[in-house]
Enzyme design. Structure first.
Site, PDB file in Angstrom:
ATOM      1  N   ASP A 160       0.805  -1.227   0.000  1.00  0.00           N
ATOM      2  CA  ASP A 160       0.000   0.000   0.000  1.00  0.00           C
ATOM      3  C   ASP A 160       0.838   1.278   0.000  1.00  0.00           C
ATOM      4  O   ASP A 160       0.368   2.322  -0.421  1.00  0.00           O
ATOM      5  CB  ASP A 160      -1.034   0.004   1.147  1.00  0.00           C
ATOM      6  CG  ASP A 160      -0.417   0.200   2.530  1.00  0.00           C
ATOM      7  OD1 ASP A 160       0.803  -0.043   2.694  1.00  0.00           O
ATOM      8  OD2 ASP A 160      -1.149   0.591   3.457  1.00  0.00           O
ATOM      9  N   GLU A 412       4.500 -10.721   4.725  1.00  0.00           N
ATOM     10  CA  GLU A 412       3.180 -11.212   4.341  1.00  0.00           C
ATOM     11  C   GLU A 412       3.159 -11.889   2.981  1.00  0.00           C
ATOM     12  O   GLU A 412       2.330 -11.578   2.126  1.00  0.00           O
ATOM     13  CB  GLU A 412       2.155 -10.077   4.383  1.00  0.00           C
ATOM     14  CG  GLU A 412       1.998  -9.501   5.783  1.00  0.00           C
ATOM     15  CD  GLU A 412       0.707  -8.721   5.972  1.00  0.00           C
ATOM     16  OE1 GLU A 412      -0.008  -8.495   4.986  1.00  0.00           O
ATOM     17  OE2 GLU A 412       0.421  -8.348   7.119  1.00  0.00           O
ATOM     18  N   TYR A 467      -4.976  -7.959  12.259  1.00  0.00           N
ATOM     19  CA  TYR A 467      -5.818  -6.761  12.284  1.00  0.00           C
ATOM     20  C   TYR A 467      -7.238  -7.082  12.744  1.00  0.00           C
ATOM     21  O   TYR A 467      -8.195  -6.584  12.176  1.00  0.00           O
ATOM     22  CB  TYR A 467      -5.817  -6.106  10.895  1.00  0.00           C
ATOM     23  CG  TYR A 467      -4.482  -5.466  10.558  1.00  0.00           C
ATOM     24  CD1 TYR A 467      -4.215  -4.153  10.929  1.00  0.00           C
ATOM     25  CD2 TYR A 467      -3.488  -6.178   9.893  1.00  0.00           C
ATOM     26  CE1 TYR A 467      -2.994  -3.560  10.645  1.00  0.00           C
ATOM     27  CE2 TYR A 467      -2.265  -5.583   9.599  1.00  0.00           C
ATOM     28  CZ  TYR A 467      -2.024  -4.271   9.974  1.00  0.00           C
ATOM     29  OH  TYR A 467      -0.814  -3.679   9.695  1.00  0.00           O
ATOM     30  N   GLU A 503       2.672  -6.614  13.256  1.00  0.00           N
ATOM     31  CA  GLU A 503       1.805  -5.476  12.919  1.00  0.00           C
ATOM     32  C   GLU A 503       0.466  -5.655  13.605  1.00  0.00           C
ATOM     33  O   GLU A 503      -0.109  -6.740  13.570  1.00  0.00           O
ATOM     34  CB  GLU A 503       1.533  -5.408  11.403  1.00  0.00           C
ATOM     35  CG  GLU A 503       2.710  -5.006  10.564  1.00  0.00           C
ATOM     36  CD  GLU A 503       2.375  -4.959   9.062  1.00  0.00           C
ATOM     37  OE1 GLU A 503       1.186  -4.896   8.695  1.00  0.00           O
ATOM     38  OE2 GLU A 503       3.334  -5.001   8.272  1.00  0.00           O
TER      39      GLU A 503
HETATM   40  C1  GCB Z   1      -0.376  -4.987   6.187  1.00  0.00           C
HETATM   41  C2  GCB Z   1       0.887  -4.647   5.481  1.00  0.00           C
HETATM   42  C3  GCB Z   1       1.218  -3.177   5.582  1.00  0.00           C
HETATM   43  C4  GCB Z   1      -0.043  -2.343   5.394  1.00  0.00           C
HETATM   44  C5  GCB Z   1      -0.996  -2.701   6.513  1.00  0.00           C
HETATM   45  C6  GCB Z   1      -2.325  -1.950   6.423  1.00  0.00           C
HETATM   46  O1  GCB Z   1      -0.646  -6.108   6.512  1.00  0.00           O
HETATM   47  O2  GCB Z   1       1.959  -5.427   5.888  1.00  0.00           O
HETATM   48  O3  GCB Z   1       2.175  -2.870   4.613  1.00  0.00           O
HETATM   49  O4  GCB Z   1       0.221  -0.979   5.392  1.00  0.00           O
HETATM   50  O5  GCB Z   1      -1.296  -4.053   6.456  1.00  0.00           O
HETATM   51  O6  GCB Z   1      -2.441  -0.895   7.023  1.00  0.00           O
HETATM   52  O7  GCB Z   1      -3.214  -2.424   5.735  1.00  0.00           O
END
Ligand code: GCB
Length: 596
Positions: A160, A412, A467, A503
């Protein structure tokens, strides 16, 4: 690759500043053949994208040209003259007065050319650097160039963050004597209070070598003769998280009778050990708990351009918030960043630029079947070769940094998909061969679980990016808590390795508030972290938490992002969101130890 340094036998000229700049096609057909026909000037180091108002430059796909003149110092008559590009993102070509002297693919690692035969001491020469931002299935990171209906070429990629390009790091002209050091590898250990230092020096001759270790005050604490060997430092001060004590190895190449010094190179090092034992991550034999962030090299106007003011300020904020570490997500950062981390005792997980080796993500988001990731027409042997080359360059560059405690081979990638093991096994072997001293990891995406992941056993630490409460169970932190606990338990029970969070984060608009659990509010980001921390603290095998992200950052255009990724705990201009204070309260209390 050795960093250029000023020593009694080596000199350097920094070529940063304003360079003439043009898009390919806007200048003459072979722009390196003469003065660049342009009114534009670009700052180096900086990504070029946000410097200009012209959208054709920001969105350009292909080559751009940088040019300036440089003068070889007149005292360099008997020296080898080298030109070093700290980074050209993603591909670079260097011309000296119209002659191609270097080519390099890979946007985040340095390359250099010996230009002695093309220049004369005291004279000026025209230096032209072409930089191409195109990504393909065989570049790291990967991408695809498509042609839109409008006829415009567009770069697609599977990460992204914005595809900033250009000369984002320094350019150097430097000299080395004809007989010189070409490489040094330093490994350290602790034997009680004695520091053990293994070293291996490479030179371009068979001339004798001697080394001396100096402490931080410059006092000699050990010395040895020979290109490889071991030193012992009695009563050594270890390099520790929070206290980056550094020694320096002074390497001298001598003439055959051992009297004269032909070359001197100095390499800083820290005496420390890193080890994974059971479910613990040990630094100097003591359990270490990572607190910190996935970061980005990202700032307004400069893009990914290295900037010492931003460097200092980011590290100040890391200290303020109680972060003891960060991951160089999703590419190797400028060497100045690692040197700063070395000096200030910040622990680094050093990641390759392998982000986006995952076609299952799209499938996961749309529910549609996806193309196979690990297939020759997508990411096959040629991609793996590029990945291996990149790993070699990364380890060659960063192997002597005490701050670097672990290599992260990829972010990832599609690790639960058939072919993942065949892809990763040789890369894991290569990494262990290149550096047997550091643990390795990769970050597992949401679609890979303890049940279906095919590669976690190859690595030392299980790092997962999760997430729950954002992409899954958005706005429902109770459900998110259950998902997260179940997910982490799967990894912990199956692999018996240390597990850390690479993350976790929630997009947050500063100034947006609510009394309810409303995503995008500052309260939600806080509650989201609290929920995550409750779960982490239930696992004995948990060794760290890296929030996504340190700061808001620029992304490519698209419907999923409004003015960039807002998961920062700090805004893009580094103001704390409310969650920053909550993290500070938790992390400053932990001080590198596991929550009890
Ligand atoms: C992820 C990625 C990271 C993104 C993040 C997001 O899993 O590793 O590069 O910026 O999610 O905020 O979606």
């Amino acid at each position: 690759m050795l960093k250029p340094r000023s020593t009694p036998t080596r000199e350097q000229v920094n070529l940063d500043g304003l360079w003439r700049f043009a898009l390919d096609g806007a200048a003459r057909p072979e722009p390196w053949k003469g003065p660049l026909d342009t009114r534009l000037e670009a700052a180096v180091p900086a990504s070029y994208n946000d410097l200009f108002t012209d959208p054709a430059i920001r969105d350009h796909v292909g080559w751009v040209w940088y040019q300036r003149t440089a003068r070889v110092p007149r005292g360099w008559t008997d020296e080898r003259v080298l030109l070093r590009v700290d980074a050209a993102t993603h591909e670079g070509r260097v011309y000296v007065d119209g002659v191609l002297v270097a080519e390099h693919v890979g946007g985040y690692t340095p390359f250099e050319a010996d230009i002695t035969g093309h220049v004369r001491a005291g004279d000026e020469f025209r230096l032209t650097i072409g930089v191409n931002n195109e990504l393909s299935n065989v570049t790291i990171p990967p991408g695809t160039v498509t042609v839109a209906r409008s006829g415009r070429r567009e770069q697609q990629y599977k990460h992204d963050f914005y595809n900033y390009a250009g000369l984002a790091r320094s350019i150097w002209l430097h000299s080395v004597p004809p007989v010189h050091v070409t490489d040094v590898t330093i490994t350290t250990g602790l034997d009680g209070t004695t520091g053990t230092v293994g070293y291996s020096v490479e030179t371009n001759s068979s001339a004798p070598v001697r080394v001396r270790a100096l402490d931080a005050d410059g006092a000699e604490v050990a010395a040895a003769a020979g290109a490889t060997g071991a030193l012992r430092i009695d009563g050594a001060t270890p390099w520790r998280p929070g206290a980056g004590y550094l020694y320096e190895l002074v390497i001298e190449v001598l003439d055959e009778d051992g009297g004269g010094v032909l070359d001197v190179y100095r390499e800083p090092f820290g005496v420390r050990t890193v080890e994974v034992r059971g479910t613990e991550f040990l630094i100097n034999g003591e359990p270490f708990y990572f607190t910190g962030f996935g970061k980005h090299e990202d700032a307004p106007v400069r893009g990914k351009g290295h900037d010492n003011a931003h460097l200092v300020h980011d590290f100040q904020l890391l200290e303020w918030i109680g972060a003891n570490s960060f991951r160089t997500s999703h590419y190797p950062y400028a060497e100045e960043v690692l040197e700063f981390a070395d000096r200030h005792g910040i622990v680094v997980i050093d990641e390759t630029a392998a982000v986006g080796l995952n076609l299952a993500v799209q499938g996961g988001l749309t529910g549609r079947p996806h193309d196979p990731t690990w297939a020759p027409e997508n990411f096959g042997a040629a991609t793996r070769d590029a990945h291996a080359r990149h790993l070699r360059e990364l380890i060659a560059r960063d192997k002597n940094h005490p701050s670097v405690v672990m290599w992260c081979l990829a972010n990832e990638s599609s690790s639960a998909e058939e072919g993942a093991r065949e892809y990763f096994e040789p890369l894991v072997e290569l990494t262990r061969e290149l550096d047997p001293t550091r643990p390795i990891t990769h970050t597992a995406w949401l679609g890979a679980t303890g049940d279906n992941d095919l590669i976690a056993d190859l690595f030392d630490v299980v790092t997962v990016n999760r997430y729950y409460g954002w992409y899954i169970a958005n706005g429902d932190l109770e459900a998110a808590e259950q998902y997260l606990e179940h997910d982490l338990r799967g990894w912990v029970e199956k692999f018996g390795k240390p597990v850390m969070m690479g993350e976790y984060g929630a997009d947050t608009l500063p100034g947006l508030h609510s009394v309810w659990d409303v995503p995008w509010t500052e309260e939600y980001q806080r509650a989201y972290f609290e929920m995550n921390h409750r779960v982490f603290d239930r696992f004995e095998a948990f060794v760290g938490e890296h929030v996504w992200n340190f700061a808001d950052f620029a992304t490519s255009n698209g419907i999923h992002r409004v003015d960039g990724n807002k998961k920062g705990v700090f805004t893009r201009d580094r103001r704390p969101k409310s969650a920053a204070h909550a993290l500070r309260a938790r992390w400053t209390g932990l001080n590198g130890r596991k929550p009890r």
